[in-house]
Design a protein around this motif. Structure first.
Motif, PDB file in Angstrom:
ATOM      1  N   VAL A  77       2.133   5.323   7.021  1.00 58.09           N
ATOM      2  CA  VAL A  77       2.102   6.780   7.155  1.00 58.09           C
ATOM      3  C   VAL A  77       2.807   7.229   8.438  1.00 58.09           C
ATOM      4  O   VAL A  77       3.644   8.136   8.404  1.00 58.09           O
ATOM      5  CB  VAL A  77       0.650   7.304   7.100  1.00 58.09           C
ATOM      6  CG1 VAL A  77       0.584   8.782   7.465  1.00 58.09           C
ATOM      7  CG2 VAL A  77       0.046   7.059   5.723  1.00 58.09           C
ATOM      8  N   GLN A  88       1.244   2.970  -3.369  1.00 59.40           N
ATOM      9  CA  GLN A  88       0.097   3.771  -3.770  1.00 59.40           C
ATOM     10  C   GLN A  88       0.082   5.104  -3.016  1.00 59.40           C
ATOM     11  O   GLN A  88      -0.150   6.158  -3.606  1.00 59.40           O
ATOM     12  CB  GLN A  88      -1.206   3.016  -3.521  1.00 59.40           C
ATOM     13  CG  GLN A  88      -2.428   3.796  -3.934  1.00 59.40           C
ATOM     14  CD  GLN A  88      -3.715   3.032  -3.678  1.00 59.40           C
ATOM     15  OE1 GLN A  88      -3.710   1.921  -3.174  1.00 59.40           O
ATOM     16  NE2 GLN A  88      -4.818   3.646  -4.020  1.00 59.40           N
ATOM     17  N   ILE A  89       0.351   5.058  -1.715  1.00 62.59           N
ATOM     18  CA  ILE A  89       0.393   6.287  -0.922  1.00 62.59           C
ATOM     19  C   ILE A  89       1.490   7.205  -1.450  1.00 62.59           C
ATOM     20  O   ILE A  89       1.271   8.404  -1.670  1.00 62.59           O
ATOM     21  CB  ILE A  89       0.606   5.961   0.573  1.00 62.59           C
ATOM     22  CG1 ILE A  89      -0.604   5.202   1.134  1.00 62.59           C
ATOM     23  CG2 ILE A  89       0.862   7.241   1.370  1.00 62.59           C
ATOM     24  CD1 ILE A  89      -0.372   4.600   2.513  1.00 62.59           C
ATOM     25  N   ARG A  90       2.673   6.655  -1.679  1.00 64.06           N
ATOM     26  CA  ARG A  90       3.804   7.447  -2.178  1.00 64.06           C
ATOM     27  C   ARG A  90       3.468   8.058  -3.538  1.00 64.06           C
ATOM     28  O   ARG A  90       3.692   9.250  -3.767  1.00 64.06           O
ATOM     29  CB  ARG A  90       5.067   6.596  -2.275  1.00 64.06           C
ATOM     30  CG  ARG A  90       6.248   7.383  -2.828  1.00 64.06           C
ATOM     31  CD  ARG A  90       7.547   6.606  -2.839  1.00 64.06           C
ATOM     32  NE  ARG A  90       7.357   5.256  -3.296  1.00 64.06           N
ATOM     33  CZ  ARG A  90       7.944   4.199  -2.744  1.00 64.06           C
ATOM     34  NH1 ARG A  90       8.757   4.330  -1.729  1.00 64.06           N
ATOM     35  NH2 ARG A  90       7.724   2.995  -3.222  1.00 64.06           N
ATOM     36  N   ASN A 111       0.534   8.733  -4.796  1.00 59.49           N
ATOM     37  CA  ASN A 111      -0.474   9.779  -4.607  1.00 59.49           C
ATOM     38  C   ASN A 111       0.161  11.066  -4.087  1.00 59.49           C
ATOM     39  O   ASN A 111      -0.152  12.161  -4.557  1.00 59.49           O
ATOM     40  CB  ASN A 111      -1.567   9.318  -3.641  1.00 59.49           C
ATOM     41  CG  ASN A 111      -2.515   8.319  -4.263  1.00 59.49           C
ATOM     42  OD1 ASN A 111      -2.658   8.238  -5.468  1.00 59.49           O
ATOM     43  ND2 ASN A 111      -3.170   7.538  -3.423  1.00 59.49           N
ATOM     44  N   TRP A 112       1.057  10.935  -3.110  1.00 59.60           N
ATOM     45  CA  TRP A 112       1.678  12.120  -2.536  1.00 59.60           C
ATOM     46  C   TRP A 112       2.646  12.784  -3.497  1.00 59.60           C
ATOM     47  O   TRP A 112       2.762  14.007  -3.513  1.00 59.60           O
ATOM     48  CB  TRP A 112       2.368  11.768  -1.226  1.00 59.60           C
ATOM     49  CG  TRP A 112       1.393  11.541  -0.100  1.00 59.60           C
ATOM     50  CD1 TRP A 112       0.061  11.861  -0.079  1.00 59.60           C
ATOM     51  CD2 TRP A 112       1.676  10.955   1.159  1.00 59.60           C
ATOM     52  NE1 TRP A 112      -0.491  11.504   1.119  1.00 59.60           N
ATOM     53  CE2 TRP A 112       0.481  10.941   1.904  1.00 59.60           C
ATOM     54  CE3 TRP A 112       2.821  10.433   1.733  1.00 59.60           C
ATOM     55  CZ2 TRP A 112       0.404  10.439   3.188  1.00 59.60           C
ATOM     56  CZ3 TRP A 112       2.748   9.924   3.013  1.00 59.60           C
ATOM     57  CH2 TRP A 112       1.558   9.928   3.732  1.00 59.60           C
ATOM     58  N   ASN A 150      -5.139  12.873   0.435  1.00 58.71           N
ATOM     59  CA  ASN A 150      -5.677  11.513   0.608  1.00 58.71           C
ATOM     60  C   ASN A 150      -5.277  10.877   1.928  1.00 58.71           C
ATOM     61  O   ASN A 150      -5.163   9.651   2.027  1.00 58.71           O
ATOM     62  CB  ASN A 150      -5.259  10.599  -0.552  1.00 58.71           C
ATOM     63  CG  ASN A 150      -5.876  11.015  -1.863  1.00 58.71           C
ATOM     64  OD1 ASN A 150      -6.997  11.496  -1.897  1.00 58.71           O
ATOM     65  ND2 ASN A 150      -5.137  10.865  -2.940  1.00 58.71           N
ATOM     66  N   GLU A 176      -7.897   8.314   3.392  1.00 57.37           N
ATOM     67  CA  GLU A 176      -7.869   7.030   2.691  1.00 57.37           C
ATOM     68  C   GLU A 176      -6.611   6.233   3.047  1.00 57.37           C
ATOM     69  O   GLU A 176      -6.649   5.020   3.191  1.00 57.37           O
ATOM     70  CB  GLU A 176      -7.938   7.235   1.174  1.00 57.37           C
ATOM     71  CG  GLU A 176      -9.249   7.818   0.684  1.00 57.37           C
ATOM     72  CD  GLU A 176      -9.327   9.345   0.813  1.00 57.37           C
ATOM     73  OE1 GLU A 176      -8.324  10.002   1.193  1.00 57.37           O
ATOM     74  OE2 GLU A 176     -10.409   9.894   0.561  1.00 57.37           O
ATOM     75  N   ALA A 177      -5.494   6.926   3.200  1.00 64.41           N
ATOM     76  CA  ALA A 177      -4.222   6.258   3.484  1.00 64.41           C
ATOM     77  C   ALA A 177      -4.222   5.573   4.843  1.00 64.41           C
ATOM     78  O   ALA A 177      -3.588   4.535   5.012  1.00 64.41           O
ATOM     79  CB  ALA A 177      -3.065   7.259   3.399  1.00 64.41           C
ATOM     80  N   GLY A 221      -1.893   0.775   6.122  1.00 60.90           N
ATOM     81  CA  GLY A 221      -1.704   2.130   5.630  1.00 60.90           C
ATOM     82  C   GLY A 221      -1.336   3.096   6.740  1.00 60.90           C
ATOM     83  O   GLY A 221      -0.437   3.928   6.588  1.00 60.90           O
ATOM     84  N   ILE A 259       0.826  -1.203   0.000  1.00 63.45           N
ATOM     85  CA  ILE A 259       0.000   0.000   0.000  1.00 63.45           C
ATOM     86  C   ILE A 259       0.869   1.266   0.000  1.00 63.45           C
ATOM     87  O   ILE A 259       0.460   2.303  -0.495  1.00 63.45           O
ATOM     88  CB  ILE A 259      -0.980  -0.011   1.193  1.00 63.45           C
ATOM     89  CG1 ILE A 259      -2.035   1.074   1.007  1.00 63.45           C
ATOM     90  CG2 ILE A 259      -0.245   0.144   2.512  1.00 63.45           C
ATOM     91  CD1 ILE A 259      -3.186   0.986   1.959  1.00 63.45           C
TER      92      ILE A 259
END
Length: 152
Positions: A78, A44-46, A48-49, A64, A67-68, A74, A41
């Motif tokens: 974070v 995806q977080i990286r 998005n950021w 986001n 959601e993260a 997640g 995950i």
């Protein structure tokens, strides 16, 4: 200069877009890489950021965050990234050179002044408090805008 509301379940705080973009760009770089064969995950977080921090979303930087942190995995990604970045900021210089900040790939408005590291530490602590449910303000409040005090 735009501002964006960073929130989890309608609780959060406003931030200047430029500060939020800088925070997300640096934070993305502190997400640990998993073994290549694992689904993760954090990728995806990286991603998005990194997109959110490009400078294209004036007035609504898509952090986001909610959601993260909806899953334990997640949330752990974070929180580990935030703690890693906070540790690096505490050990780093008091001011981040504006010429160096302009190398980070944030588009549209170049940094004209150095940025005080303590302001990013304030942002990191605010993110941790928000994730922990300690922030009670909603979008109607501009009383606390992390990373904006004494900024240059």
């Amino acid at each position: 200069m735009g501002t964006s509301f960073v929130a989890i379940k309608d609780k959060g705080f406003w931030m200047r877009d430029s500060v939020l973009e800088l925070w997300l760009r640096l934070l993305a770089l502190h997400i640990e890489d998993p073994p290549a064969e694992e689904e993760f995950i954090g990728r995806q977080i990286r991603d998005n950021w990194l997109l959110a921090s490009r400078g294209y979303f004036v007035g609504h930087v898509p952090d986001n965050l909610e959601e993260a942190v909806t899953t334990d995995e997640g949330r752990n990604v974070v929180v580990r990234a935030i703690n890693s970045l906070l540790d690096a900021l505490r050990k780093g210089p008091e001011r981040l050179d504006h010429r160096t900040l302009n190398l980070l790939g944030i588009k549209l408005v170049p940094w004209m002044n150095d940025f005080e590291s303590h302001l990013l530490i304030e942002v990191g602590n605010a993110f941790l408090d928000l994730i922990a449910g300690k922030i009670e303000s909603d979008a109607s409040s501009t009383e606390f805008m992390p990373g904006c005090r004494d900024s240059t």
